[in-house]
Design an enzyme around this catalytic site. Structure first.
Site, PDB file in Angstrom:
ATOM      1  CG  ASP A 146      -0.239  -0.030   2.550  1.00  0.00           C
ATOM      2  OD1 ASP A 146       0.711  -0.832   2.700  1.00  0.00           O
ATOM      3  OD2 ASP A 146      -0.620   0.747   3.450  1.00  0.00           O
ATOM      4  CD  GLU A 156       4.031   1.403   7.025  1.00  0.00           C
ATOM      5  OE1 GLU A 156       4.661   1.857   7.994  1.00  0.00           O
ATOM      6  OE2 GLU A 156       3.683   2.138   6.072  1.00  0.00           O
TER       7      GLU A 156
HETATM    8 ZN    ZN Z   1       6.582   2.258   4.438  1.00  0.00          ZN
END
Ligand code: ZN
Length: 456
Positions: free
Chosen positions: A85, A148
């Site tokens: 992501d 994340e």
């Molecule tokens: Zn990162």
């Protein structure tokens, strides 16, 4: 052929896969796709797993939260933890943030450095290791997370749903040489009701944008008799001003912004405002509430007056940032972000802080906590990784502690290792994010050797 040459042999394929992955704008979306973080992140995960399969790895996917590519045999597994992501592109790019174009020896695009570049480098480093036929005694798993940037719920899900824990591992989502200490991070929101007898009454108070940012501005609107304005003005310290408004005065405080992990580099505008208000002729609950905040917190950046000024040799002192305040006639709320040293625990500071808040008449609305991380410099993990780094770069290999938190905190036995080299500018989350092809290949070389060392 040597491992080094085998890694170099992956260059074109590595660049091709990286550029293709950058072309998938894997920003978190709330959409109707039914996938945990939206259709584009899912597309990127599927693309990477397809690529892994094509390269001959065993692949796995735990409910579209975390995918992995694995090679080798053995009861134990070592992991490389990357994420697919990315944060939104934002403004001010000089080209298309999702093109993956190569200019002047650099791959440009959102995710090129954070964290698709290092993740794809790990994938091809593993391919080189597989081609080398070098004997290994542990499996190597490249874990690819999908959340994340907005909370790391992916790894929480993985651990809570039977995902295998590595015996050792690293995440190339921080910096070199290696981060073996990360402070514990606590966010606390606490509130107080206000019963205001007058004659000075608080109508509104606000300041700050987020708990982890030192506020650069704060203001309070007071209702008070007109003849009091002169008295208020006279009491105000530097960097605060008093503006007359209908029925009273508005007091504004200036500060200096900074990151919440280094509050001593800023000046806290909320703290300054509270100190100014504390000098005014307030009464009742308003007076007590403001006095508590001014005396116990004020502009302090280490929790001294709260009695939680912990420190250790490895990571220095606890940092404390009063990040936001908001309130009206009926009550006010504050949010603080504090970070305790790596060798301490929540139990060393939280009960004391809670007791102070309670004694001040506050109640805690909300609290979040990420525990500190510390891996001994003498551990197998740290010594092996640092040796690889030193041999690959010829640079000093001293591990460091930071006040921030990396992806390493989400997985046991993992430290942050790469991808940013000392002295290189920070490019993640900024416009024109890029990674030099040379640095990318250097990362692949380091990762290949690091995986090998941890797996033998
Ligand atoms: Zn990162």
């Amino acid at each position: 052929m040597e491992l080094k040459d085998l890694v170099e042999g992956q260059r074109d394929a590595l660049l091709g896969t990286l550029r293709e992955s950058i072309r998938i704008p894997s920003v978190r979306e709330e959409d109707s796709s039914g996938y945990p973080y939206g259709a584009n992140i899912q597309k990127c995960l599927e693309f990477m797993l397809e690529t892994g399969k094509r390269l001959g790895f065993t692949v796995g996917n735990l409910d579209n939260q975390v995918g992995w590519c694995e090679y080798g045999a053995g009861a134990e597994m070592v992991a490389v933890l990357g994420h697919l992501d990315v944060v939104p592109a934002g403004e001010s790019w000089s080209g298309d943030p999702f093109s993956g174009e190569i200019r002047d020896g650099k791959v440009f695009g959102r995710g090129s450095m954070d964290d698709k570049g290092p993740t794809v480098a790990a994938l091809y480093a593993l391919k080189a290791l597989k081609e080398s036929g070098l004997p290994l005694r542990r499996r190597i798993r490249i874990l690819m997370g999908t959340n994340e940037e907005t909370g790391s719920a992916d790894m929480k899900y993985y651990l809570a749903n039977g995902g295998e824990k590595p015996v050792m591992g690293f995440t190339p989502d921080g910096e070199y040489p290696l981060i073996n200490g990360e402070k514990g991070i606590v966010n606390v929101t606490f509130s107080h009701r206000l019963h205001q007898p007058g004659p000075v009454r608080l109508k509104k108070i606000f300041g700050g944008t987020a708990p982890n940012v030192v506020p650069a501005f704060a203001a309070a609107e007071l209702e008070c008799p007109g003849e009091m304005l002169g008295q208020i003005r006279a009491a105000l310290p530097q960097k605060t001003v008093c503006v007359p408004i209908s029925g009273g005065a508005r007091i504004e405080a200036q500060g200096v912004g900074a990151h919440g992990s280094a509050p001593e580099q800023g000046e806290n505008a909320i703290g300054r405002l509270l100190l100014a208000l504390n000098d005014l002729p307030l009464e009742g609950e308003l007076k007590e509430t403001i006095r508590f905040l001014a005396v116990k917190i004020g502009m302090e950046t280490g929790g001294e007056s709260l009695g939680i000024a912990l420190q250790d040799e490895i990571s220095g002192r606890l940092t404390f940032n009063l990040g936001t305040i908001e309130g009206d006639e009926t009550g006010l709320s504050c949010c603080v972000n504090y970070r305790y040293p790596v060798t301490k625990t929540l139990a060393d500071c939280d009960p004391k802080f809670q007791a102070e808040l309670e004694a001040g008449g506050f109640w805690v609305e909300k609290q979040t906590h990420k525990a500190s991380l510390y891996v001994s410099p003498e551990s197998e993990l740290v010594t092996k990784l640092l040796r690889v780094y030193r041999e690959e770069t010829g640079l000093p290999a001293v591990p460091k502690s930071i006040g921030g938190g990396t992806y390493a905190k989400t997985m046991p036995n993992v430290v942050a290792f790469g991808p940013v080299f000392p002295g290189d500018e920070v490019r993640e989350h900024k416009p024109d994010e890029f990674i030099e092809v040379d640095r990318l290949m250097k990362n692949a070389q380091i990762i290949a050797r690091a995986m090998y060392e941890l797996a033998i």
